[in-house]
Design a protein around this motif. Structure first.
Motif, mmCIF file in Angstrom:
data_model
loop_
_atom_site.group_PDB
_atom_site.id
_atom_site.type_symbol
_atom_site.label_atom_id
_atom_site.label_comp_id
_atom_site.label_asym_id
_atom_site.label_seq_id
_atom_site.Cartn_x
_atom_site.Cartn_y
_atom_site.Cartn_z
ATOM 1 N N LEU A 9 0.868 -1.168 0.000
ATOM 2 C CA LEU A 9 0.000 0.000 0.000
ATOM 3 C C LEU A 9 0.907 1.220 0.000
ATOM 4 C CD1 LEU A 9 -2.492 -1.007 2.829
ATOM 5 C CD2 LEU A 9 -2.802 -1.276 0.386
ATOM 6 N N VAL A 10 0.758 2.069 -0.999
ATOM 7 C CA VAL A 10 1.653 3.212 -1.083
ATOM 8 C C VAL A 10 0.845 4.484 -1.318
ATOM 9 C CG1 VAL A 10 2.066 2.942 -3.562
ATOM 10 C CG2 VAL A 10 3.804 4.063 -2.156
ATOM 11 N N LEU A 67 9.426 -3.998 -4.013
ATOM 12 C CA LEU A 67 8.952 -5.101 -3.179
ATOM 13 C C LEU A 67 7.712 -5.800 -3.722
ATOM 14 C CD1 LEU A 67 9.322 -3.706 0.444
ATOM 15 C CD2 LEU A 67 10.382 -5.780 -0.450
ATOM 16 N N ALA A 68 6.859 -5.043 -4.368
ATOM 17 C CA ALA A 68 5.490 -5.514 -4.527
ATOM 18 C C ALA A 68 5.307 -6.530 -5.644
ATOM 19 C CB ALA A 68 4.577 -4.321 -4.783
ATOM 20 N N ASP A 69 4.413 -7.490 -5.405
ATOM 21 C CA ASP A 69 3.819 -8.231 -6.512
ATOM 22 C C ASP A 69 2.805 -7.318 -7.177
ATOM 23 O OD1 ASP A 69 5.212 -10.576 -6.081
ATOM 24 O OD2 ASP A 69 3.761 -11.294 -4.602
ATOM 25 N N ARG A 70 2.002 -6.692 -6.308
ATOM 26 C CA ARG A 70 1.052 -5.701 -6.816
ATOM 27 C C ARG A 70 1.072 -4.477 -5.910
ATOM 28 N NH1 ARG A 70 -4.793 -7.382 -7.532
ATOM 29 N NH2 ARG A 70 -4.376 -8.926 -5.909
ATOM 30 N N LEU A 71 0.913 -3.336 -6.531
ATOM 31 C CA LEU A 71 0.883 -2.073 -5.801
ATOM 32 C C LEU A 71 -0.556 -1.635 -5.628
ATOM 33 C CD1 LEU A 71 3.362 0.353 -7.615
ATOM 34 C CD2 LEU A 71 3.615 -0.623 -5.349
ATOM 35 N N VAL A 72 -0.835 -1.019 -4.476
ATOM 36 C CA VAL A 72 -2.111 -0.339 -4.318
ATOM 37 C C VAL A 72 -1.787 1.114 -4.001
ATOM 38 C CG1 VAL A 72 -4.236 -0.181 -2.992
ATOM 39 C CG2 VAL A 72 -3.205 -2.420 -3.442
ATOM 40 N N VAL A 73 -2.092 1.995 -4.953
ATOM 41 C CA VAL A 73 -1.800 3.411 -4.724
ATOM 42 C C VAL A 73 -3.028 4.063 -4.127
ATOM 43 C CG1 VAL A 73 -0.994 5.562 -5.752
ATOM 44 C CG2 VAL A 73 -0.290 3.369 -6.729
ATOM 45 N N GLY A 86 -7.709 8.391 1.005
ATOM 46 C CA GLY A 86 -8.537 7.318 1.522
ATOM 47 C C GLY A 86 -9.171 6.450 0.454
ATOM 48 N N ARG A 87 -8.899 6.733 -0.810
ATOM 49 C CA ARG A 87 -9.459 5.931 -1.899
ATOM 50 C C ARG A 87 -8.347 5.287 -2.705
ATOM 51 N NH1 ARG A 87 -14.730 7.543 -3.185
ATOM 52 N NH2 ARG A 87 -15.369 9.342 -1.947
ATOM 53 N N ILE A 88 -8.695 4.180 -3.367
ATOM 54 C CA ILE A 88 -7.725 3.531 -4.232
ATOM 55 C C ILE A 88 -7.635 4.296 -5.549
ATOM 56 C CG2 ILE A 88 -7.216 1.462 -5.572
ATOM 57 C CD1 ILE A 88 -8.445 -0.184 -3.409
ATOM 58 N N GLU A 89 -6.424 4.667 -5.941
ATOM 59 C CA GLU A 89 -6.232 5.304 -7.240
ATOM 60 C C GLU A 89 -5.980 4.250 -8.301
ATOM 61 O OE1 GLU A 89 -5.834 8.614 -8.470
ATOM 62 O OE2 GLU A 89 -6.563 9.538 -6.625
ATOM 63 N N GLN A 90 -5.209 3.250 -7.918
ATOM 64 C CA GLN A 90 -4.872 2.221 -8.902
ATOM 65 C C GLN A 90 -4.332 0.982 -8.194
ATOM 66 O OE1 GLN A 90 -2.033 3.529 -11.833
ATOM 67 N NE2 GLN A 90 -2.477 1.809 -13.216
ATOM 68 N N ALA A 144 -2.947 5.373 -13.791
ATOM 69 C CA ALA A 144 -4.372 5.567 -14.025
ATOM 70 C C ALA A 144 -4.811 7.006 -13.839
ATOM 71 C CB ALA A 144 -5.177 4.659 -13.088
ATOM 72 N N SER A 145 -3.967 7.818 -13.216
ATOM 73 C CA SER A 145 -4.360 9.205 -12.986
ATOM 74 C C SER A 145 -3.117 10.076 -12.875
ATOM 75 C CB SER A 145 -5.173 9.316 -11.691
ATOM 76 O OG SER A 145 -4.354 8.962 -10.601
ATOM 77 N N THR A 146 -3.325 11.369 -12.920
ATOM 78 C CA THR A 146 -2.194 12.278 -12.760
ATOM 79 C C THR A 146 -1.556 12.079 -11.391
ATOM 80 O OG1 THR A 146 -3.793 13.924 -12.071
ATOM 81 C CG2 THR A 146 -2.956 14.107 -14.309
ATOM 82 N N PHE A 147 -2.382 11.723 -10.375
ATOM 83 C CA PHE A 147 -1.821 11.519 -9.045
ATOM 84 C C PHE A 147 -0.816 10.380 -9.066
ATOM 85 C CE2 PHE A 147 -1.671 9.214 -5.097
ATOM 86 C CZ PHE A 147 -1.263 10.220 -4.235
ATOM 87 N N VAL A 148 -1.224 9.244 -9.631
ATOM 88 C CA VAL A 148 -0.330 8.092 -9.691
ATOM 89 C C VAL A 148 0.892 8.444 -10.522
ATOM 90 C CG1 VAL A 148 -0.102 5.684 -10.390
ATOM 91 C CG2 VAL A 148 -2.261 6.511 -9.445
ATOM 92 N N ALA A 149 0.654 9.137 -11.637
ATOM 93 C CA ALA A 149 1.742 9.493 -12.541
ATOM 94 C C ALA A 149 2.808 10.303 -11.823
ATOM 95 C CB ALA A 149 1.185 10.292 -13.712
ATOM 96 N N SER A 150 2.380 11.246 -10.983
ATOM 97 C CA SER A 150 3.371 12.089 -10.326
ATOM 98 C C SER A 150 3.947 11.420 -9.086
ATOM 99 C CB SER A 150 2.750 13.437 -9.957
ATOM 100 O OG SER A 150 1.665 13.223 -9.079
ATOM 101 N N PHE A 151 3.241 10.409 -8.543
ATOM 102 C CA PHE A 151 3.720 9.792 -7.307
ATOM 103 C C PHE A 151 4.691 8.651 -7.575
ATOM 104 C CE2 PHE A 151 3.486 7.245 -3.454
ATOM 105 C CZ PHE A 151 3.676 8.243 -2.516
#
Lengths: 355, 323, 280
Positions: free
Chosen positions: A35-36, A201-207, A211-215, A227-234
């Motif tokens: 969870l990131v 580390l991750a097999d799968r990431l949860v961004v 309080g909500r899942i972005e991707q 999936a979003s500008t937030f994920v893109a910049s993070f």
């Protein structure tokens, strides 16, 4: 060993603050999920709800198919590794690891065997009789992991376990955690704010954001198709450059320069460009150079296109003038909705290199 | 001697915050992120303390208030309700007002001297390197001496026959008559009370000084040339929480904990001798058998203490920089 | 850094003299005879009467009943100091634990009910407290001497501070390890508080040992006299005597101050820590 399921989980604090909203994740047996997100995004709250340290306001938490919402932490068959280790300072390493087993009424022989096994795995054998204060930070973190391992839980929960370590140790401990998890095959949920740690580390990431899942996705998938500008910049360093552009007459225009021919509808868009997808060339998009970050193997050139910031990775070390030209691969540009920030499908038709 | 120990500088701050939250009607934030959720267990843990507090604090306190409205027969044959009479009697008696005035005077002088000397010694002890530990031990050791013992030793020093301080005064041509002359006795009380309290203040000021981070000291050294300026601009504001806390403690000390010193020096002979309000409560109650009057004085004193506490919190705390 | 001026040392020496000289003189004078003290004043040098004086003070049966010895008073002071310190630690640790680690109704109310005791010292409510004690028939008992003094919340206040500084994660780890409230308290919190308990013990022992007013009122039976109470009696005898037993009074004072002073000097570090710090 078990799968871990979160179904529309939400958390509202007494003051009415929503910390987590509608989170659904299916974690397969043996999977390593990270969870990131930035601080305050609800990732720790989510982890603590799984641990039973926070009550679940809405939704279900299931471990191994069993709903655990109302169970005590000790009854959930999980083990947790804390950021500040949370070792009992007055107990020896051995007792720290054994305490949970003792409370569960395991026999002496079993406890001894499991502690010895964990100590061997973590190379803690010679420290078993020491108190935590006589150990280094890395060793303490190992003890904390040992304490989790001996329980043989259905799932490991990690709450930023490496944040208190120095940079070098963090990298080696990261590898160790990954190897250990693969060897034990225990389902793991890992919280961090460090995107690099998450990626490795991750097999799968949860961004998570607000309080909500972005991707949710494999690290590379998230990196390549945010999936979003937030994920893109993070996710990714240096951060993806996000620029205001618009589509007009089938052309993608940035500050008056046509970058590509697209089949998308006309209107404003946010254009995402990763530094390593760009090259310094002789002809192309003009960029004013602001400053250059030397990293040894490569350098990152920070500059301005019009009044928008852009970063470009460059492997040469030839001196640069005040202005450079930048080329981009239209297959690698990202488009986001200018209003919602969500990813848009792009329909590339033809490359056009601006003069 | 006070049993108010501990990291009260820190503690004090949270108490203030709690008080404020309480005033404004906020619910206190939980002490821990995670707490046990059992209805019965906490009561079991609290029971012993609660029992002691109720029986030995609230019951007597309530009794003090009720009996302050009654005139009790000295021979124990019942009591008559007299309303506020005990209060008006006390407040109209010149003797009571005189005692109140002396208590206030005593508080101011003892607190000022004990704080001032304690701070001076702490500042010097913080500066020296050679012999610092020995000075510290010498200055602290007196802390543990009980007030009555301090009173006894002090009494000997002011003794009419062999007291060295009496001789000293005589050398200056003054006839020191402790126990007979009002202001001579007052002087003796002040000297002994200050003597007893210096170590306590010294300990707190010294640890306050030593908790000033080295980096801050060095920054101050660069920014201010004169040592006096540094002390005034940097050290003193950083010591303010300690000083504020000590002020409260010292006032409490002079009002209440000096009782044994007064008892030893004045020895139940109130005639023309100074005393504090607390001592008068004791004299009137136990020696004078005026239970109603003594209770009324107790209640007045409770009011003064409560008021003092609130005032201190309200006005002083605002001017203090909590780092 | 700063230069050290002789002036600093001068002030410190004067301060140390002011504080310590009276104690030294009391100690030295106690080894002279009463007549010697009476005619020559207080002394800075030891005299030859020390053993005699202390033997007399410790073993001579005095008082109205002729049963009180210095040893008896020493024992009672010890009971008072130890009883108070132990009682205070047990009571306040338990109460603080409940206040910090539990979520329950009326917690805030109880917090204030307990901490209000900090506002009103015993001296203010001494008269009614005495009446309560006599109604409960606790005069002339060790319970009556010790337990009412436990009503002040200082210890609770302290342990509350300390518990709050204990990292939250420790409780969380313990809960995952399956420890309930009692187990967590005994297995984790109590051992964790050892240093603090020791520091509090020192402070509270001194406080209990040094009690004056309360024993004065609680004990009419001389077999319950503490050293502080003894000082009061020795002074009462003085009134009217030709040459008071200065040396014996000093000896009693020395007996009364040696244990607490020794504790402070020996455990100086821990004592200061307990007094000024809430440790992690």
């Amino acid at each position: 060993m078990a799968e871990l399921t979160l179904k529309s989980v939400g958390k509202t604090y007494a003051g009415g603050v929503d910390a987590v909203t509608d989170v659904t994740i299916d974690i397969k047996d043996g999977e390593f999920i990270v969870l990131v997100g930035p601080s305050g995004c609800g990732k720790s709250t989510l982890l603590r709800m799984v641990a039973g340290l926070e009550t679940v306001t809405r939704g279900d938490v299931q471990i191994g198919g069993r709903r655990v919402n109302d169970l005590d932490p000790a009854e959930r068959d999980i083990a947790m590794v804390f950021q500040n280790y949370a070792l009992y300072p007055h107990m020896s390493v051995r007792d720290n690891m054994a305490y949970g087993l003792k409370n569960r009424g395991e026999s002496k022989a079993v406890i001894e065997e499991r502690v010895a096994e964990a100590a061997r795995m973590l190379e803690l054998g010679q420290y078993l009789d020491r108190k935590p204060r006589a150990l280094s930070g890395g060793q303490r973190q190992r003890v904390a992991m040992g304490r989790a391992i001996v329980r043989q839980p259905a799932a490991f929960l990690f709450d930023e376990p490496l944040s208190n370590l120095d940079a070098k140790l963090r990298v080696s401990m990261r590898m160790e955690i990954r190897k250990l998890q693969q060897r034990l095959g225990t389902t793991s949920l890992y919280v961090t704010h460090d995107q690099l740690e998450a990626m490795t580390l991750a097999d799968r990431l949860v961004v998570l954001n607000g309080g909500r899942i972005e991707q949710i996705g494999a690290p590379l998938e998230v990196y390549r198709k945010p999936a979003s500008t937030f994920v893109a910049s993070f996710i990714g360093a240096p951060a993806m450059s996000l620029l205001d552009a618009h589509i007009e007459g089938g052309q993608l225009l940035l500050e008056g320069h046509a970058l590509a021919r697209l089949g998308n509808a006309a209107g404003p868009v946010t254009l995402g460009l990763r530094a390593e997808d760009l090259r310094i060339v002789d002809t192309g998009l003009p960029m004013r150079v602001d400053y250059i970050e030397e990293l040894g193997a490569q350098r990152i050139i920070h500059g301005m296109v019009g009044d928008q910031a852009l970063a470009v990775t460059d492997t040469h070390d030839t001196p640069l003038g005040p202005e450079v030209r930048v080329a981009l691969d239209p297959a690698r540009l990202h488009l986001f909705d200018a209003q919602t920030g969500r990813r848009m499908d792009k329909r590339v038709e033809q490359v056009s290199v601006p003069a | 001697m006070t049993d108010t120990p501990l990291n009260m500088v820190e503690a004090d701050r949270t108490l203030v915050m709690r008080l404020r939250a309480w005033w404004s009607g906020e619910t206190a934030t939980p002490a821990k992120r995670v707490q046990f959720d059992r209805p019965l267990t906490p009561w079991l843990f609290l029971l012993p303390q609660l029992a002691v507090v109720v029986i030995f604090f609230y019951w007597p306190s309530v009794q003090a208030v009720t009996s302050s409205f009654y005139l009790e027969d000295p021979f124990g044959f019942g009591a008559t309700f007299v309303g506020m009479e005990n209060y008006t009697d006390a407040l109209n008696s010149s003797e009571y007002l005189g005692t109140a005035a002396f208590t206030a005077f005593f508080c101011v002088v003892v607190t000022a001297l004990a704080l001032g000397i304690g701070l001076l010694l702490a500042v010097k002890a913080d500066k020296v390197i050679r012999g610092a530990e020995s000075y510290k031990t010498l200055l602290i050791s007196v802390y543990a001496i009980a007030p009555p013992v301090a009173g006894l030793i002090g009494m000997m020093f002011f003794d009419m026959h062999m007291g060295p301080l009496k001789d000293l005064a005589a050398w200056f041509g003054y006839d020191l008559k402790v126990g007979i002359n009002y202001w001579d006795t007052a002087t003796a009380l002040i000297v002994i009370a200050v003597w007893k309290q210096i170590p306590y203040n010294f300990i707190f000021f010294l640890s306050g000084l030593q908790s000033v981070p080295v980096s801050v000291r060095e920054a101050a050294l660069i920014d201010a040339r004169s040592g006096w300026r540094r002390f005034w601009d940097i050290t003193l504001p950083l010591l303010a929480p300690t000083a504020f806390f000590l002020l409260v403690i010292n006032i409490t000390y002079t009002m209440f904990d000096t009782f044994p010193i007064i008892d030893v020096i004045v020895k139940d002979k109130p005639a023309n001798n100074p005393m504090t309000l607390v001592y008068k409560v004791y004299l009137d109650g136990f020696k004078g058998n005026d239970i109603g009057g003594s209770s009324a004085q107790s209640v007045i004193l409770m009011g003064v203490v409560a008021l003092l506490t609130v005032l201190q919190f309200r006005f002083l705390e605002r001017r203090v920089h909590y780092g | 850094m700063q230069k050290i001026k002789p002036f600093d040392h001068l002030i410190l020496i004067l301060g140390a003299l002011f504080l310590c000289a009276p104690v030294v003189m009391a100690l030295m004078s106690s080894t002279h005879t009463a007549v010697d003290v009476h005619s020559n004043g207080l002394s800075l040098l030891p005299g030859g009467n020390g053993i005699e004086t202390y033997t007399k003070v410790l073993t001579h049966r005095g008082g109205f009943t002729g049963d009180v010895t210095g040893l008896l008073m020493l024992r009672n002071s010890l009971i008072m100091g130890l009883g108070f310190a132990v009682g205070k630690i047990v009571l306040s640790m338990m109460a603080a634990y409940a206040l910090v680690y539990f979520r329950f109704r009326f917690a805030t109310l109880l917090f204030w009910a307990i901490f209000a005791t900090l506002l009103l010292p015993l001296e203010v409510r001494i008269m009614p407290s005495y009446q309560v004690m006599s109604e409960l028939h606790l005069l002339n008992t060790y319970t009556g001497l010790i337990v009412p003094l436990l009503a002040s919340a200082t210890g609770t206040f302290f342990f509350r501070q300390f518990f709050r500084s204990v990292p939250d994660e420790l409780l969380e780890a313990a809960r995952i390890d399956g420890a309930g409230p009692v187990k967590f308290f005994i297995d984790v919190l109590v051992p964790l508080s050892k240093t603090m308990m020791a520091a509090i013990f020192i402070i509270m022992f001194i406080y209990g040992w040094n009690q004056y007013l309360w024993p004065l009122l609680m004990t009419t039976d001389e077999s319950f006299y503490t050293l502080m109470r003894g000082i009061k009696s020795i002074l009462q005898v003085w009134v009217g005597s030709q040459i008071p037993d200065y040396n014996e009074a000093f000896a009693l004072a020395v007996l009364a101050m040696v244990p607490p002073v020794a504790v402070v000097v020996i455990f100086q570090r821990m004592f200061i820590k307990g007094l000024t710090e809430s440790d992690k």
